[in-house]
Write an enzyme that holds these catalytic residues in place. Structure first.
Site, PDB file in Angstrom:
ATOM      1  N   LYS A 143       1.193  56.216 -33.640  1.00 53.99           N
ATOM      2  CA  LYS A 143       1.551  54.803 -33.550  1.00 53.99           C
ATOM      3  C   LYS A 143       2.662  54.633 -32.530  1.00 53.99           C
ATOM      4  O   LYS A 143       3.682  55.319 -32.599  1.00 53.99           O
ATOM      5  CB  LYS A 143       2.020  54.312 -34.930  1.00 53.99           C
ATOM      6  CG  LYS A 143       2.606  52.896 -34.937  1.00 53.99           C
ATOM      7  CD  LYS A 143       1.537  51.848 -34.759  1.00 53.99           C
ATOM      8  CE  LYS A 143       2.080  50.431 -34.733  1.00 53.99           C
ATOM      9  NZ  LYS A 143       2.548  49.921 -36.008  1.00 53.99           N
ATOM     10  N   ASP A 274      -1.400  44.895 -42.368  1.00 50.78           N
ATOM     11  CA  ASP A 274       0.007  44.983 -41.970  1.00 50.78           C
ATOM     12  C   ASP A 274       0.875  44.622 -43.171  1.00 50.78           C
ATOM     13  O   ASP A 274       1.861  43.883 -43.045  1.00 50.78           O
ATOM     14  CB  ASP A 274       0.315  44.088 -40.761  1.00 50.78           C
ATOM     15  CG  ASP A 274       1.625  44.484 -40.084  1.00 50.78           C
ATOM     16  OD1 ASP A 274       2.261  45.459 -40.541  1.00 50.78           O
ATOM     17  OD2 ASP A 274       2.008  43.820 -39.114  1.00 50.78           O
TER      18      ASP A 274
HETATM   19  O1  DOR Z   1       6.237  41.938 -39.174  1.00 53.61           O
HETATM   20  C1  DOR Z   1       6.260  43.154 -39.054  1.00 53.61           C
HETATM   21  N1  DOR Z   1       6.778  43.920 -40.029  1.00 53.61           N
HETATM   22  N2  DOR Z   1       5.759  43.701 -37.958  1.00 53.61           N
HETATM   23  C2  DOR Z   1       5.879  45.017 -37.710  1.00 53.61           C
HETATM   24  O2  DOR Z   1       5.433  45.469 -36.688  1.00 53.61           O
HETATM   25  C3  DOR Z   1       6.588  45.899 -38.648  1.00 53.61           C
HETATM   26  C4  DOR Z   1       6.608  45.322 -39.996  1.00 53.61           C
HETATM   27  C5  DOR Z   1       7.566  45.972 -40.938  1.00 53.61           C
HETATM   28  O3  DOR Z   1       7.609  47.205 -40.997  1.00 53.61           O
HETATM   29  O4  DOR Z   1       8.280  45.263 -41.644  1.00 53.61           O
HETATM   30 ZN    ZN Z   2       3.214  45.963 -35.743  1.00 47.38          ZN
HETATM   31 ZN    ZN Z   3       2.792  47.020 -39.075  1.00 48.53          ZN
END
Ligand code: DOR
Ligand code: ZN
Ligand code: ZN
Length: 405
Positions: A143, A274
């Site tokens: 990643k 996500d």
């Molecule tokens: O909104 C997000 N939260 N985007 C990311 O890329 C990482 C993630 C996080 O780990 O909280």
């Molecule tokens: Zn991300």
């Molecule tokens: Zn993420």
């Protein structure tokens, strides 16, 4: 176990079958399988039975941020949502950017997960390509953050990016806007499969469409929140203005529509949540990006089916088969003989409201509370064992997928 009266999706057809499971694998899928096998019977009662969802994008926060989520709470939330496999991102503490940190994470997962899992390995601006190379076969992908996000994992130097690409088996990127194009150009040059996390803009779809047209191996992921939510939702109250901040940010209604179309017609390939849990106190106190969502991804995505934005066969592809194929999981993602018996039974007529009380994630909130779900997960089965049924959870028997293939 014998699953009776299961409505499954084969190609574009729906068929009513019985499914025989032995030693954690599907061994027979057919009509009217004999009941004299002395197998435990699970009656699906004509409901839809889908392969277990594979969520290729979660932040389970173990180790380092276990007040937001931990492997136990996060994987339990996953199972509740019909997700039987998930991949964890490297922006933990310590970040998963060395073999040592990977081992440490592994040890913490051991015996503590309800679902099966695999790990991403992180590329760093300190050029850890030697470690990346060691981890390449044991992790789903490297990643790389092409934009600033939660954690301190941005890599900007072109030479280091190339080194990391070279050392990787495949690369997954957090890239937004022009950075999507930059990542695609690198994948093209270094000839590595590229997985573009959380595509959120209509404009980014153009880069993917062009790359696919000329045969670059590139895949696009979209999150439920970039499909269902937009800036208008975020701007509604002082609270939503903070809670619905995420990276990438929510975009416009027009982007929502373009993403749905791209998902149905093959420019986008997967749903990854996500799942990025943060406590509401944290989100109130300081600008904090990300929202939890692993436990309602399937129930929300089914609304897309109800609303005619995606067909059910395509939903099964983007949530089950494609993540398995893209990341090379040989035993997951399909209800077919020889595959792991991971599946979920849903009630497609249950459109009850998502309730605050039902939330399992430690973050203890969801952007979808108050919304009507598109279906309800009734039962989740992992490798032939019931992990969730009528509110009761099985034991933590999740294991690392890549070590058992
Ligand atoms: O909104 C997000 N939260 N985007 C990311 O890329 C990482 C993630 C996080 O780990 O909280
Ligand atoms: Zn991300
Ligand atoms: Zn993420």
């Amino acid at each position: 176990m014998l699953v009776k009266n299961a409505k499954i999706i084969m190609g574009t057809e729906e068929v009513m079958v019985d499914i025989l499971i032995q030693d954690g694998k599907f061994v027979k899928v057919g009509r009217n399988l004999a009941e004299d096998l002395k197998e435990e019977i699970l009656d699906a009662k004509g409901h839809y039975v889908l392969p277990g969802m594979i969520d290729a994008h979660t932040h389970m926060r173990t180790p380092g941020f276990t007040h937001k989520e931990d492997i136990s709470s996060g994987s339990k939330a996953a199972i509740r949502g019909g997700v039987t496999s998930f991949f964890d991102m490297p922006n933990t503490d310590p970040a998963t950017v060395s073999m040592e940190a990977l081992e440490e994470k592994r040890n913490m997962y051991q015996g503590n997960s309800y679902a099966d899992y695999a790990f991403y390995f992180g590329g760093t601006r300190f050029d850890n390509h030697e470690e990346v190379q060691k981890a390449a076969e044991e992790t789903v992908a490297t990643k790389i953050f092409f934009n600033v996000s939660t954690g301190d994992m941005l890599v900007e130097d072109d030479r280091i990016l190339e080194n990391i690409f070279h050392a990787s088996k495949r690369v997954a990127v957090h890239a937004e806007r022009e950075m999507v194009e930059k990542a695609i150009q690198l994948a093209r040059k270094i000839k590595k499969p590229l997985y573009l996390c959380h595509i959120s803009l209509e404009k980014e779809l153009e880069y993917i469409r062009e790359a696919k047209e000329i045969g670059i191996e590139v895949y696009g992921e979209v999150t439920p929140h970039h499909l269902f939510l937009n800036e208008e939702d975020r701007e509604q109250t002082e609270e939503t203005k903070l809670f619905l901040r995420t990276k990438p940010e929510l975009k416009t209604k027009k982007d929502n529509e373009a993403l749905w179309k791209a998902l149905q017609y093959g420019i986008l390939d997967t749903i990854g949540t996500d799942h990025a849990p943060h406590l509401l106190e944290e989100k109130k106190a300081k600008l904090t990006f990300g929202m939890p969502s692993v436990e309602h991804s399937l129930e929300m995505m089914w609304k897309g089916v109800e609303e005619g934005k995606i067909t059910l066969p395509r939903l099964q592809e983007v949530m089950c088969e494609n993540p398995a194929n893209i990341f090379g999981l040989k035993t997951k993602g399909k209800i077919a003989v020889g595959y792991d018996a991971d599946f979920v039974i849903v009630d497609e007529k249950d459109h009850s409201e998502i309730q605050q009380e039902e939330i399992i994630s430690k973050a203890a909130w969801s952007p979808y509370v108050g919304q009507k779900r598109g279906c309800k997960v009734l039962t989740t089965v992992l490798r032939g064992e019931i992990m969730y049924h009528e509110g009761i959870f099985g034991k933590k028997r999740g294991r690392e997928i890549l070590k058992h293939e």
